[in-house]
Design an enzyme around this catalytic site. Sequence first.
Site, PDB file in Angstrom:
ATOM      1  N   ASP A  44      -1.081  -6.306  -8.478  1.00 25.06           N
ATOM      2  CA  ASP A  44      -2.012  -6.104  -9.599  1.00 25.06           C
ATOM      3  C   ASP A  44      -1.081  -6.449 -10.819  1.00 25.06           C
ATOM      4  O   ASP A  44      -1.548  -6.186 -11.868  1.00 25.06           O
ATOM      5  CB  ASP A  44      -2.613  -4.873  -9.539  1.00 25.06           C
ATOM      6  CG  ASP A  44      -1.914  -3.627  -9.413  1.00 25.06           C
ATOM      7  OD1 ASP A  44      -0.648  -3.817  -9.363  1.00 25.06           O
ATOM      8  OD2 ASP A  44      -2.516  -2.418  -9.261  1.00 25.06           O
ATOM      9  N   SER A  45       0.264  -6.435 -10.874  1.00 29.03           N
ATOM     10  CA  SER A  45       1.056  -6.690 -11.744  1.00 29.03           C
ATOM     11  C   SER A  45       0.647  -8.053 -12.392  1.00 29.03           C
ATOM     12  O   SER A  45       0.870  -8.313 -13.753  1.00 29.03           O
ATOM     13  CB  SER A  45       2.492  -6.884 -11.240  1.00 29.03           C
ATOM     14  OG  SER A  45       2.472  -7.719 -10.166  1.00 29.03           O
ATOM     15  N   ASP A  83      -3.217  -6.481  -3.331  1.00 29.45           N
ATOM     16  CA  ASP A  83      -2.921  -5.256  -4.013  1.00 29.45           C
ATOM     17  C   ASP A  83      -4.289  -4.647  -4.189  1.00 29.45           C
ATOM     18  O   ASP A  83      -4.946  -5.016  -5.127  1.00 29.45           O
ATOM     19  CB  ASP A  83      -2.316  -5.297  -5.250  1.00 29.45           C
ATOM     20  CG  ASP A  83      -1.055  -4.201  -5.351  1.00 29.45           C
ATOM     21  OD1 ASP A  83      -1.211  -3.148  -4.518  1.00 29.45           O
ATOM     22  OD2 ASP A  83      -0.357  -4.359  -6.420  1.00 29.45           O
ATOM     23  N   LYS A 113      -2.384  -3.345   0.378  1.00 31.49           N
ATOM     24  CA  LYS A 113      -1.260  -2.517  -0.393  1.00 31.49           C
ATOM     25  C   LYS A 113      -2.067  -1.321  -1.263  1.00 31.49           C
ATOM     26  O   LYS A 113      -3.052  -1.716  -2.032  1.00 31.49           O
ATOM     27  CB  LYS A 113      -0.082  -3.051  -1.372  1.00 31.49           C
ATOM     28  CG  LYS A 113       0.897  -2.098  -1.703  1.00 31.49           C
ATOM     29  CD  LYS A 113       1.959  -2.572  -2.420  1.00 31.49           C
ATOM     30  CE  LYS A 113       1.894  -2.864  -3.780  1.00 31.49           C
ATOM     31  NZ  LYS A 113       1.314  -2.132  -4.761  1.00 31.49           N
ATOM     32  N   GLU A 115      -1.414   2.474  -3.702  1.00 31.70           N
ATOM     33  CA  GLU A 115      -0.482   3.457  -4.229  1.00 31.70           C
ATOM     34  C   GLU A 115      -0.904   4.775  -3.813  1.00 31.70           C
ATOM     35  O   GLU A 115      -2.241   5.001  -3.806  1.00 31.70           O
ATOM     36  CB  GLU A 115      -0.621   3.240  -5.742  1.00 31.70           C
ATOM     37  CG  GLU A 115      -0.132   1.992  -6.137  1.00 31.70           C
ATOM     38  CD  GLU A 115      -0.198   1.814  -7.721  1.00 31.70           C
ATOM     39  OE1 GLU A 115      -0.279   2.810  -8.438  1.00 31.70           O
ATOM     40  OE2 GLU A 115       0.439   0.577  -8.082  1.00 31.70           O
ATOM     41  N   GLU A 182       9.304   2.502  -5.565  1.00 34.60           N
ATOM     42  CA  GLU A 182       9.595   2.038  -6.711  1.00 34.60           C
ATOM     43  C   GLU A 182      10.108   2.966  -7.716  1.00 34.60           C
ATOM     44  O   GLU A 182       9.438   4.141  -7.939  1.00 34.60           O
ATOM     45  CB  GLU A 182       8.130   1.522  -7.341  1.00 34.60           C
ATOM     46  CG  GLU A 182       8.093   0.926  -8.789  1.00 34.60           C
ATOM     47  CD  GLU A 182       7.083  -0.020  -9.149  1.00 34.60           C
ATOM     48  OE1 GLU A 182       6.174  -0.087  -8.357  1.00 34.60           O
ATOM     49  OE2 GLU A 182       7.245  -0.321 -10.425  1.00 34.60           O
TER      50      GLU A 182
HETATM   51  O1  KIV Z   1       1.669  -4.900  -8.557  1.00 32.31           O
HETATM   52  C1  KIV Z   1       3.073  -5.316  -8.218  1.00 32.31           C
HETATM   53  O2  KIV Z   1       3.562  -6.392  -8.291  1.00 32.31           O
HETATM   54  C2  KIV Z   1       3.723  -4.119  -7.275  1.00 32.31           C
HETATM   55  C3  KIV Z   1       5.132  -4.601  -7.021  1.00 32.31           C
HETATM   56  C4  KIV Z   1       5.884  -4.303  -8.425  1.00 32.31           C
HETATM   57  C5  KIV Z   1       5.503  -3.806  -5.874  1.00 32.31           C
HETATM   58  O3  KIV Z   1       2.945  -3.388  -6.955  1.00 32.31           O
END
Ligand code: KIV
Length: 271
Positions: A44-45, A83, A113, A115, A182
């Site tokens: 989600d970056s 994510d 993934k 959090e 992280e």
């Molecule tokens: O969103 C993302 O790119 C991440 C990574 C930095 C682990 O969660």
Amino acid sequence: MRITINQIKEMKPKGEKISMLTAYDYSTARIVDEAEIPLILVGDSLGMVVLGYESTIPVTMEEMLHHTKAVVRGTRRALIIGDMPFMTYHISTADALKNAARFIQEAGAQAVKLEGGVNVAKKVQRIVECGIPVMGHIGLTPQSIHQLGGFKIQGKTPEAAARLLEDALALEKAGAFAIVLETVPAPLAALITQKVSIPTIGIGAGIGCDGQVQVINDILGSFTDFVPKHAKQYARLVDIMSSAIAEYHNEVKSGKFPTEAQSFNIDEKVL
Ligand code: KIV
């Protein structure tokens, strides 16, 4: 045949380091896949490095699915992890299952993934029970940035360090196949890595993790709003792109582009 979570888990006892990168579009994903990176995260970056948001918080399920589909189309070998965005797995287990399933069923990802540690362990367990592999993510969790009070190193007090270990153990027990750590002090990340049987994937967590993940724009130097301390720039694409774009601009203005080589002809008689 794509890499499986079993192959990833087997790398830990063999001491084989695991490399993981983010990708958000078809053409970049192809390059990453051809480099034989086994894990690709559609992070989600993308909210920051692709969509220009200030944080990951505004990212929606629709945006994540759109980009995950493109990455899946560009890859054949890597295991693709979608994510789960902010508030798509927090309200209820039913929501978490429905949204995790969309990554697999609609976008074609092989895993998701999310959090959190102890606080999301029950949801992780249910998602895994439904046959969807889950990667955990603890330490600095950007979706909780307001609660954490900024992008700070996590686990620095004895209580915070113990909580991180509990989080990792809870994710392992819930059936996660790997955990992202992280912005965690390197010795603490190494200790957590020893205490869990599943691979840890560090980002700003030192060399003692079983693997490493980076945001692709950070290592290629194509996103320069800020460069995190944990990122090493293996290239400065921003410089290469700027000079190529400036050259194009100048050649168009001066009439140097296009030449015969980029043009198409027609029979004189037709003309
Ligand atoms: O969103 C993302 O790119 C991440 C990574 C930095 C682990 O969660």
